[in-house]
Structure formats: structure tokens, C-alpha cells
Design an enzyme around this catalytic site. Structure first.
Site, PDB file in Angstrom:
ATOM      1  N   ASP A 312       0.868  -1.165   0.000  1.00 58.99           N
ATOM      2  CA  ASP A 312       0.000   0.000   0.000  1.00 58.99           C
ATOM      3  C   ASP A 312       0.918   1.232   0.000  1.00 58.99           C
ATOM      4  O   ASP A 312       2.140   1.134   0.010  1.00 58.99           O
ATOM      5  CB  ASP A 312      -0.935  -0.022   1.206  1.00 58.99           C
ATOM      6  CG  ASP A 312      -2.227   0.740   0.955  1.00 58.99           C
ATOM      7  OD1 ASP A 312      -2.241   1.641   0.100  1.00 58.99           O
ATOM      8  OD2 ASP A 312      -3.229   0.445   1.633  1.00 58.99           O
ATOM      9  N   TRP A 313       0.310   2.400   0.010  1.00 53.57           N
ATOM     10  CA  TRP A 313       0.976   3.687  -0.160  1.00 53.57           C
ATOM     11  C   TRP A 313       2.122   3.884   0.833  1.00 53.57           C
ATOM     12  O   TRP A 313       1.902   3.970   2.044  1.00 53.57           O
ATOM     13  CB  TRP A 313      -0.055   4.787  -0.010  1.00 53.57           C
ATOM     14  CG  TRP A 313       0.385   6.169  -0.353  1.00 53.57           C
ATOM     15  CD1 TRP A 313       0.946   7.075   0.491  1.00 53.57           C
ATOM     16  CD2 TRP A 313       0.246   6.837  -1.628  1.00 53.57           C
ATOM     17  NE1 TRP A 313       1.176   8.262  -0.169  1.00 53.57           N
ATOM     18  CE2 TRP A 313       0.756   8.139  -1.466  1.00 53.57           C
ATOM     19  CE3 TRP A 313      -0.244   6.450  -2.866  1.00 53.57           C
ATOM     20  CZ2 TRP A 313       0.779   9.064  -2.510  1.00 53.57           C
ATOM     21  CZ3 TRP A 313      -0.225   7.369  -3.905  1.00 53.57           C
ATOM     22  CH2 TRP A 313       0.283   8.661  -3.729  1.00 53.57           C
TER      23      TRP A 313
END
Length: 770
Positions: A312-313
Site C-alpha cells: 500500500d501507499w
């Protein structure tokens, strides 16, 4: 005629490309991948493992925020693609939705630039969060959010919606979608609860698999230009935080992890999902992005997942900067890649990732085999998408984009999702010749109907794109005429306006307007939010909304509470004064229309709660719980106040007709291990209007030796439609898997003993023997 001929030729070309790729076996793809990897340098391989956000290659003073309107920067692209060989781009720029034409211009230029500079001619894979429609595309069809789809309990509609989303995402020249969310919506305070299908593992498994079938096709042939690569998320246990807030630690036992959180991902892997995104949080003290046991031992080896694992980010850098399990960025990269990460969503500082990972390989701290395995998984997805032969899809080849046909599917989903929670004295449906006051902060907003991930991350740009659709107010006006409707917003969401657009505080005006109304539609809930901006400290409906509800009820008028919220905000302070309660969840652009049709009887509601609606903030236990959590009141013993007491239970949902359940039958009174058992029940529509009903089958393991059994578990469901007086016998088949549970050691157990089956209020017992 020229246009028609062009369309026919285009369709034939698409079909030919699809057929050619369909004939390409996995063995052929594997050979191509192996041959390509053998030619690649270490630097090129590492570049394939890197993913950066679009702003990084846009014109502007820095890579964190490109100038608007967005334009690609050739010099930045040269560095990204020529020097660092970056293999993936994600996201939009400046939180803005683009037209399909603009998406095509940007991504086709990216592909052209990348292919021109790369001697291996490896295309970029572009990914976006398109979670309830083509999120970042102007004019796309927006469906109800996943929590509403969980309420609809209609896998066919979920599959259809995902198929349309795939079509419209491909119309935007985007082949990779970070969806579906397969996390359990266990915690009512959690800011992303509405992104899940609900709190039940079986419900999430069925709808998650249906969504993947829609995105990828049942044959998972994502070379089909109308399909795309799906991405399961967030593996594993992301929503199960102790604090109830985003990206905070969870403590999950091995048996709970496997019993509740794993099934939906296992079902999605079996459905053929090509990619998976990892939980940003921490489980039992270990960040999941650094967990070899979860990412490699469990996901890749035990579950046999052969696809692409993406972070994820910024979650690799978070291992160093937030979670502090790595003293440097370089150590964080080593931990994550060795744990099993294949691609890093960086999203900005790609040099840090690429340079350090190259050094780690040369130092022997990350094995070359691990790099090759990661790149092989990435390239397989690119080949499966047919990006090497057709790196772009053109918006002109998608004539159904935003069509009435697609809009009808979105409306149908909303109509089946909206849930009637209370209908005292059959106050609903309403007559169409009445005077209605519409009030509350959610009455006249498209942002509230859609939620976040709608044209922008937080959904704060919805009003710029959704003007042609109807808010709740506008839909009611269209239904019974503007002359019969008075609108006063009443109050804002919160006193300080934090994270929300302020509305004028017109509570006194709303109270005054109530005097001239026959019925009041009180539209309460939340504005759009997700992730950290949606974290909260108080589960009660906000103070101003609560005060408005109490004062409106005190007028003595008939009040229908319309809830428009992403999570169940506690309403017990004013629920008894509401004659009717309708839960809309986040129903999308056609939610206002569907709600009006339900309120005035043109549609019979059929939604069922996908979660337990709590009565108090300190009593949020879901329907899956242990017997000790039901503290029954007993004579001569303590008068427990904290009994299991939801406002509305999981699966609750009323109709404008009535259904009778009878003749619950088991195929056998006793079975042996390894045998299936059939369960049948007859359902009759005993009312005066046609209606849809969700038949739920629950089982209870009455005694278990390893861990305390749950009170009950959902094992099957089916949505049926019956005319007045019509009956249908519904049949289910339970397997040994449905009667098993996970023990303390993480192993699945099937034990002899008595089991109870429950459908509606009917129950039956059978015995399982050795």
C-alpha cells in the site's frame, strides 16, 4: 455508414486480439517471461518492482504536486523510465477525475515513452482505486459502495457492477484496479468499514469472488479488453485494530486470523485474482509488510498465490519512519522484499528504493532469486493483460461508457441495498399526496450518497461531477412534486466543521417548518471520508444532528429517519421517537432515486444489514461472538445491563410484505464425517405485494474441544423473489468444511457432536459421528 463500419472493424480487431491471447497458454507466457528475465539487468529488474504516483512525472516545481491542468514532463519521464526503468504508475494527479479521452492521452504517452526508452520493450502497468465504479473518471457509472452491496446480498448484481466497472476503467486506458476490499467490517468506528462487504467471512467470500468474476471474467482472461486485473486488499486483518482507527495495531490470535480473516482471501485466490495488496498495519507487533510468515509462508506457499504482491501507499518506508522496525530506509527495503513484497508503491522517492535495493542485492542481503521471483510475478500479470501486444485501450472502443444500461445496473443495486430497519404501524410506504419536510445535512448532497473514492480520494469533489444526478431532496421533489416538499438543511455535521463542509445552522427554521408538514424526512449521517481523515472518537451520531432529531420528534409529527452513513452511528438517544428508519449506506449516484422509490412504495425494500448495528458505543460486539458475551438476565442473579443488545442485528431488514418460513427439514438426522447434509425450507409471501427475501442459513456447533464455539455462523444465503401467495422451497447443502473450525494451533478441526441449523426462527439439530 463510415462510422458504423469503423465500429464493426474495431470490434472485430478487439475480438481477434482476445481470441489470440486466449489461445496463449500459461506455459507460453512462462517461457516468454523466463526469456525476458534472462536478458534483463539487475537495474531493469528492480525498476519493474517500483511503482510511482502520476505527479512524479508531471510538470511542476516538485514531484509531490504537479501543476494543473496536468501535463507530462519529458525530462522527469526520462529519469523515471530511461534511467530507473520504473515499471508501474498509479493514481491521478491533484486528486482530480479525468475524462476517458484525457486518461488515454496521458497513459498512451507514458506507454510510448517507456517503450521507446526500454530496450526490452516492457510496458508500464497503470493502477487506480476504482472501488465502486471508475472512481477517477468523469462521467463514469458510480455504484453503491461495497457495504451497500453487502446489504443487497445479490452476487449476480455485484458481478455485473464489477464487470461494468472493468469496462469503464478500460475505457479510461487503465488495466489494473485496486479492488475488491476483502477485509471484514468488524469495527463500527473504523474509517474504512464501508469499503468492506460487512462483518461476516462467508458473505465477504461470496461477494468478493463475484466481484473478481466481474472484473476478470470467470475464466480470468484479463487479456479481454473489457476486463482488468483485480487486486485483493488488504491482506490480512487490516480492519481488526484495537483502537478502531486506521493503520493502527491489531492483536489477532492464529485461530481468529484463520477462522475469520482468511476465508475471503482464500475464496478470492481460488477465484483467480491476479494481484493482492498488503495490510498497512501491524499484527501482534509485526508490521505485515515485514512479515515473512504472512507474505511468504502463508500467502505464497500455503495458499499457493502465484500473483503479484504490491504494497500500500509508502508502506515500505513506513517500516522505518513510522513503525521503527528498521533503522534506515535501506533496512526497511530489505525486510519487505525478503518478506515477500514484489512491487513497492513508493510513491515518490523512487531513487531511494531502487538504489538501495540494487545495493542490497550486490551485498547479498537480498537474493537474486527473490528479485527474479518478484519480477516474474509482475511480468506474468503484464503478459496476462496482453500489454506487450496492446499496451493501450482506446475510449472510442467503449460506446457503452456511462450508458443508460450501465446506470440501470447501478440503480438496481441501490434499490436492492437500501434497508428498511423500522416501520412502526406500517407508516411506510408514504402516500404521494402529502406535504413533506426534508431536513438534515444529508438531504441535499451527492457527496454523502457516494462517499469517498468518488472522483477524488476523500470524495470532496463529487459536487463538481455529479450535478446531473438527484440528491435525496431532488428525488423526493421529482416523486411528489416540488410544491409538496419543503427543504430546510437544519444543521451541519459537526459543531466545528472539522473535515466537513459547513452547512448553515437552521435548526429553529426546521422546527418551524415542521408545523406545516404531514411527514418529516430526517436525513442524517456522515459526509465522505476514508483512511486517517475518517478516524473518530465518538460513535454516537453527532451532537447537532442528535439535537435536531430530538427537537423534530418533539413536534409530534411523523418522522422518518433516513440514514446515509458509511458506518453505523449510534442513534439510541432518539431512535424510539422515529416512526420509520431507512438505511441507505453509501448508495451511489442513483441512491436518491432508489430511496424515493422505496419511500413512496414503487420499490419494495429487500436489503439486509451486513453488520450489527450497535445500540451503545461501548457495546459493539458483532453477531459472531461467544456465549459468554450474552449475559442473560436471571432471577436471583445480577441484573446485567451489558447483555448482547444491538439496535438492529446482523441480517435485519424489513419488507412491505410478509414472509412465512415453514417445513425446515434436514436430509438426515445424523451424518458421518466426510458426508454433506441437505437443508430445505419453504418460504411463502403471505402479504399483498411482491417482494424479495434473503434466506439466511446459520449453524451452531453446540460444543467444541479446542476453542469456545461461536453462538452461530452464516453458512449460506439466497435471495429469492415471490409474488403474493407464492411459495418456494429453498435448498442448501452443507459440507464438512462448514462444520469445521480452527483450533488454537491454527489447524482445522472437524469434531463429532451435535449441530444446530437455524433459518429465520426455525431450528433443527443433527449429529455428526466418526
Amino acid at each position: 455508414m463510415k462510422h458504423v463500419l469503423s465500429t464493426v472493424i474495431t470490434s472485430l480487431a478487439l475480438g481477434a486480439a482476445l481470441t489470440a491471447n486466449a489461445q496463449q497458454s500459461q506455459a507460453d507466457i512462462d517461457k516468454k517471461v523466463d526469456a525476458l528475465i534472462a536478458k534483463m539487468t539487475l537495474e531493469e529488474k528492480v525498476g519493474q518492482m517500483a511503482q510511482v504516483t502520476l505527479d512524479v512525472i508531471g510538470k511542476g516545481k516538485n514531484r509531490y504536486s504537479a501543476d494543473q491542468p496536468f501535463e507530462l514532463d519529458p525530462a522527469k519521464m526520462k529519469d523515471v523510465f530511461d534511467k530507473y526503468h520504473i515499471g508501474s504508475i498509479l493514481n491521478t494527479s491533484a486528486n482530480r477525475a479525468l475524462t476517458p479521452q484525457r486518461w488515454y492521452e496521458i497513459i498512451s504517452t507514458i506507454q510510448k515513452t517507456s517503450l521507446k526508452t526500454d530496450k526490452n520493450k516492457i510496458p508500464v502497468i497503470y493502477g487506480v482505486d476504482e472501488i465502486h465504479g471508475a472512481t477517477y473518471t468523469d462521467g463514469a457509472t458510480m455504484f453503491p459502495q461495497q457495504i451497500a452491496q453487502g446489504a443487497a446480498r445479490n452476487p449476480k448484481l455485484t458481478e455485473l457492477g464489477a464487470s461494468i466497472t472493468a469496462y469503464e476503467t478500460r475505457a479510461s486506458n487503465i488495466p489494473w484496479n485496486f479492488s475488491p476490499v476483502l477485509d471484514l467490517g468488524l469495527t463500527p468506528t473504523f474509517s474504512r468499514m464501508w469499503e468492506s462487504f460487512g462483518e461476516d467471512p462467508y458473505l465477504c467470500s461470496v461477494l468478493g469472488a463475484a466481484m473478481i468474476d466481474g472484473y476478470e471474467g470467470k475464466d480470468n482472461n484479463i487479456a479481454d479488453p473489457y476486463k482488468l486485473a483485480s487486486c485483493m486488499k488488504h491482506f490480512l486483518g487490516y480492519h481488526a485494530t484495537i483502537s478502531g482507527k486506521d493503520r493502527t495495531p491489531g492483536y489477532i490470535s492464529e485461530d481468529a486470523l484463520r477462522e475469520y480473516h482468511l476465508p475471503s482471501f482464500k475464496a478470492a485466490i481460488d477465484a483467480g485474482a491476479h494481484t493482492i495488496m498488503i495490510n498497512s498495519g501491524i499484527i501482534n507487533g509485526v508490521p505485515v509488510h515485514a512479515s515473512y510468515n504472512i507474505l511468504t509462508k502463508l500467502l505464497k506457499e500455503e495458499l499457493g498465490f502465484n500473483g503479484l504482491v504490491v504494497t500500500d501507499w509508502a508502506d515500505i518506508e513506513n517500516l522505518h519512519r513510522r513503525d521503527r522496525v528498521a533503522a534506515t530506509d535501506k533496512e526497511a527495503i530489505m525486510l519487505a522484499i525478503n518478506a515477500g513484497i514484489d512491487m513497492s508503491m513508493i510513491p515518490y522517492q523512487y531513487e531511494v528504493f531502487c538504489d538501495n535495493l540494487i545495493e542490497l542485492v550486490k551485498e547479498g542481503k537480498v537474493k537474486q532469486d527473490r528479485i527474479d521471483d518478484a519480477v516474474r510475478r509482475i511480468l506474468k500479470v503484464k503478459y496476462a493483460l496482453n500489454l506487450f501486444d496492446k499496451p493501450n485501450t482506446h475510449y472510442k472502443d467503449y460506446p457503452k461508457f456511462g450508458s443508460k444500461e450501465h446506470e440501470k445496473a447501478a440503480y438496481d443495486m441501490a434499490a436492492e441495498a437500501i434497508t428498511l430497519l423500522k416501520n412502526e404501524g406500517s407508516v411506510l410506504p408514504l402516500k404521494k399526496d402529502i406535504k413533506v419536510l426534508v431536513t438534515g445535512p444529508n438531504a441535499n448532497t451527492m457527496r454523502g450518497l457516494n462517499g469517498a473514492w468518488t472522483y477524488s480520494w476523500q470524495g470532496d469533489r463529487v459536487e463538481l461531477h455529479a450535478g446531473k444526478y438527484n440528491t435525496i431532496l431532488e428525488a423526493v421533489q421529482n416523486k411528489i412534486g416540488k410544491g409538496n416538499v419543503t427543504y430546510v438543511p437544519g444543521v451541519s455535521y459537526k459543531e466545528d466543521g472539522h473535515y466537513y463542509d459547513e452547512l448553515a445552522n437552521q435548526m429553529d427554521e426546521a422546527i418551524a417548518a415542521a408545523k406545516n408538514a404531514d411527514v418529516i424526512l430526517l436525513c442524517l449521517g456522515e459526509n465522505s471520508y476514508t483512511e486517517k481523515p475518517g478516524d473518530m472518537n465518538d460513535l454516537y451520531m453527532s451532537d447537532l444532528q442528535t439535537e435536531l432529531a430530538q427537537k423534530i420528534a418533539a413536534t409530534g409529527k411523523t418522522v422518518i429517519l433516513v440514514l446515509n452513513e458509511g458506518r453505523p452511528r449510534v442513534i439510541s438517544k432518539f431512535e424510539p421517537q422515529m416512526k420509520g428508519i431507512v438505511q441507505t449506506y453509501l448508495p451511489g449516484n442513483f441512491g436518491g432515486d432508489a430511496l424515493a422509490d422505496i419511500l413512496f412504495g414503487d420499490v419494495n425494500p429487500s436489503g439486509k444489514l451486513p453488520y450489527t448495528y450497535p445500540r451503545y458505543p461501548n457495546s459493539t460486539i458483532g453477531y459472531i461472538h461467544k456465549p459468554s458475551e450474552e449475559q442473560k438476565k436471571a432471577e436471583g442473579v445480577y441484573n446485567y445491563e451489558a447483555d448482547y443488545n444491538p439496535q438492529f442485528p446482523f441480517g435485519h431488514g424489513l419488507s412491505y410484505t410478509t414472509f412465512e418460513y415453514k417445513d425446515l427439514k434436514l436430509g438426515k438426522p445424523a451424518i458421518k464425517k466426510g458426508e454433506n447434509i441437505t437443508v430445505t425450507v419453504t418460504v411463502t409471501n403471505t402479504g399483498k405485494v411482491a417482494g424479495k427475501e434473503v434466506v439466511h442459513l446459520f449453524t451452531s456447533d453446540l460444543y467444541a474441544s479446542s476453542v469456545t464455539p461461536d453462538v452461530k455462523r452464516l453458512r449460506r444465503f439466497e435471495k429469492i423473489e415471490l409474488k403474493p401467495g407464492e411459495s418456494k422451497t429453498v435448498s442448501f447443502e452443507l459440507t464438512p468444511k462448514d462444520l469445521s473450525y480452527v483450533g488454537r494451533d491454527g489447524k482445522t478441526l472437524l469434531e463429532a457432536g451435535d449441530f444446530e441449523v437455524a433459518i429465520d426462527k426455525l431450528k433443527a439439530t443433527f449429529t455428526l459421528s466418526e
